[in-house]
Design a protein around this motif. Sequence first.
Motif, PDB file in Angstrom:
ATOM      1  N   VAL A  66       0.849  -1.192   0.000  1.00 30.00           N
ATOM      2  CA  VAL A  66       0.000   0.000   0.000  1.00 30.00           C
ATOM      3  C   VAL A  66       0.885   1.242   0.000  1.00 30.00           C
ATOM      4  O   VAL A  66       2.115   1.161   0.029  1.00 30.00           O
ATOM      5  CB  VAL A  66      -0.970  -0.011   1.204  1.00 30.00           C
ATOM      6  CG1 VAL A  66      -1.929  -1.189   1.097  1.00 30.00           C
ATOM      7  CG2 VAL A  66      -0.216  -0.080   2.524  1.00 30.00           C
ATOM      8  N   ALA A  67       0.265   2.407  -0.024  1.00 33.08           N
ATOM      9  CA  ALA A  67       0.999   3.661  -0.207  1.00 33.08           C
ATOM     10  C   ALA A  67       2.045   3.916   0.864  1.00 33.08           C
ATOM     11  O   ALA A  67       3.067   4.553   0.608  1.00 33.08           O
ATOM     12  CB  ALA A  67       0.012   4.832  -0.266  1.00 33.08           C
ATOM     13  N   THR A  68       1.819   3.408   2.074  1.00 30.88           N
ATOM     14  CA  THR A  68       2.755   3.634   3.178  1.00 30.88           C
ATOM     15  C   THR A  68       3.910   2.634   3.162  1.00 30.88           C
ATOM     16  O   THR A  68       4.702   2.601   4.094  1.00 30.88           O
ATOM     17  CB  THR A  68       2.026   3.524   4.529  1.00 30.88           C
ATOM     18  OG1 THR A  68       1.423   2.223   4.621  1.00 30.88           O
ATOM     19  CG2 THR A  68       0.964   4.590   4.650  1.00 30.88           C
ATOM     20  N   ARG A  69       4.015   1.811   2.095  1.00 30.57           N
ATOM     21  CA  ARG A  69       5.031   0.771   1.932  1.00 30.57           C
ATOM     22  C   ARG A  69       4.794  -0.417   2.835  1.00 30.57           C
ATOM     23  O   ARG A  69       5.597  -1.338   2.898  1.00 30.57           O
ATOM     24  CB  ARG A  69       6.452   1.321   2.137  1.00 30.57           C
ATOM     25  CG  ARG A  69       6.963   2.053   0.907  1.00 30.57           C
ATOM     26  CD  ARG A  69       8.269   2.756   1.086  1.00 30.57           C
ATOM     27  NE  ARG A  69       9.262   2.023   1.833  1.00 30.57           N
ATOM     28  CZ  ARG A  69      10.383   2.559   2.287  1.00 30.57           C
ATOM     29  NH1 ARG A  69      10.629   3.836   2.079  1.00 30.57           N
ATOM     30  NH2 ARG A  69      11.261   1.861   2.950  1.00 30.57           N
ATOM     31  N   ARG A  70       3.681  -0.422   3.563  1.00 34.42           N
ATOM     32  CA  ARG A  70       3.316  -1.606   4.332  1.00 34.42           C
ATOM     33  C   ARG A  70       2.786  -2.662   3.372  1.00 34.42           C
ATOM     34  O   ARG A  70       2.113  -2.349   2.398  1.00 34.42           O
ATOM     35  CB  ARG A  70       2.227  -1.255   5.349  1.00 34.42           C
ATOM     36  CG  ARG A  70       1.710  -2.458   6.120  1.00 34.42           C
ATOM     37  CD  ARG A  70       0.547  -2.081   7.007  1.00 34.42           C
ATOM     38  NE  ARG A  70       0.930  -1.092   7.991  1.00 34.42           N
ATOM     39  CZ  ARG A  70       0.065  -0.492   8.804  1.00 34.42           C
ATOM     40  NH1 ARG A  70      -1.217  -0.753   8.697  1.00 34.42           N
ATOM     41  NH2 ARG A  70       0.493   0.384   9.674  1.00 34.42           N
ATOM     42  N   ARG A  71       3.108  -3.924   3.659  1.00 34.35           N
ATOM     43  CA  ARG A  71       2.624  -5.021   2.828  1.00 34.35           C
ATOM     44  C   ARG A  71       1.521  -5.756   3.567  1.00 34.35           C
ATOM     45  O   ARG A  71       1.696  -6.153   4.721  1.00 34.35           O
ATOM     46  CB  ARG A  71       3.775  -5.966   2.467  1.00 34.35           C
ATOM     47  CG  ARG A  71       4.809  -5.254   1.611  1.00 34.35           C
ATOM     48  CD  ARG A  71       5.825  -6.183   1.023  1.00 34.35           C
ATOM     49  NE  ARG A  71       6.652  -5.431   0.077  1.00 34.35           N
ATOM     50  CZ  ARG A  71       7.243  -5.957  -0.982  1.00 34.35           C
ATOM     51  NH1 ARG A  71       7.109  -7.243  -1.239  1.00 34.35           N
ATOM     52  NH2 ARG A  71       7.968  -5.209  -1.780  1.00 34.35           N
ATOM     53  N   ILE A  72       0.392  -5.903   2.887  1.00 31.29           N
ATOM     54  CA  ILE A  72      -0.770  -6.547   3.494  1.00 31.29           C
ATOM     55  C   ILE A  72      -1.146  -7.787   2.693  1.00 31.29           C
ATOM     56  O   ILE A  72      -0.775  -7.939   1.530  1.00 31.29           O
ATOM     57  CB  ILE A  72      -1.976  -5.582   3.563  1.00 31.29           C
ATOM     58  CG1 ILE A  72      -2.440  -5.198   2.156  1.00 31.29           C
ATOM     59  CG2 ILE A  72      -1.625  -4.342   4.383  1.00 31.29           C
ATOM     60  CD1 ILE A  72      -3.731  -4.400   2.123  1.00 31.29           C
TER      61      ILE A  72
END
Length: 416
Positions: free
Chosen positions: A48-54
């Motif tokens: 996602v945009a915050t570089r977190r991977r979900i």
Amino acid sequence: MGKIFVAQLLGLPVFGPDGESIGRIRDLVAGLRPDGSAPRVLGVVIEVATRRRIFVPMLRVASIDANAVTLATGSVNLRHFHQRPNEVLVVGQLLDARVAVVDSGARAEVVDTAMEQTRTRDWVLARVAIRERTGRLGRRGPITVLGWSDIRSPGITELAGAPQAADQLLAVFDTMRAADVASALQDLPLKRRYEVADALDDERLADVIEELPEEDQKVLLAHLDDERAADVLEAMDPDDAADLLAELSELDKNRLLELMEPEESAPVRRLLEYSFDTAGGLMTPEPIVLTPDAPISEALARVRNPDLPPALASMVFVCRPPTATPTGRYLGCVHIQRLLREPPFDLVAGAVDRELALLRPTDSLVEVTRYFATYNLVCAPVVDDEEHLLGAVTVDDVLDHLLPENWREREGADRA
């Protein structure tokens, strides 16, 4: 939806049912079966945009085409993806895995995999693209696409223990920014991180290490032999290298500094003299420095360098020789907007801003932050009491130190 190769999915944008942007595909998660049958694809890993991977289960995927992936109606769990023991990352772990062809016993490596939907609407890795290794030297053969049952596939234990090349994974990473590669590395098992680090060239590895959390930086550096660790430190920005070395024991720090080339270690040693939370500790010793008789055209050529961070390219510093830091007498700076307005054959001396306030190397982080807020700048000169330019502080370095220490680290929450 027919057969889809994983390489075609990577990087595709993901949209919600109403067209809202969710992120991009970074990997697939599959479950290897004990009987060796085609693994079931459990879901996709989305950045996602915050570089977190979900993690998003395949049941939530409504459609896949050549340009995008669309999710079905429903909420998305935004907790960070956490790999479970019985799962494998298709890109992160299966690519480059060693397999054997059932009929011939030939050795091969996985180049890509393709998933297909079954009658029960499950997705499975039904096909695998392999490249055989031929001859005593293991020369690469042509790529062949086989059914999953036509290969003796690795198991979870083998993937966790057997040495593995990283050619295909590096081909994927080659299209990604260093920050995104660092983000991807944090989701890989430690063994796979080491294999990627061993395969990356020094410059690329240096860029990636700069984007990792502090503890991950130290772990990767410790994995490298001393000679290569010194080479990677030389390829890093001096301020980032100094920050990393400052976290090591005195013995390790001094050993690596001795192994570095003197011209590369000298600016790092100077930075280590300052506390990390001062202008001297924050600065880079490699800003753009020109003499006053340099033409505007030369200044413009220097700021156009694509390898130069945007913040550092926003300002040119004008000094008496020598132009390497610490320089001769500091005369002032020229902002990039001024460079764009001046005739290219005029001298930079005629465009110098001599009134901009200076930072001193001992100025605290609070004083540096106040300076940037006051003058609305993204780059600032650091000058000593004898009027020598020592370096420049950029706003991204300030943000790195204002954010919580663990801001680059991943959340460990498991998915539901």
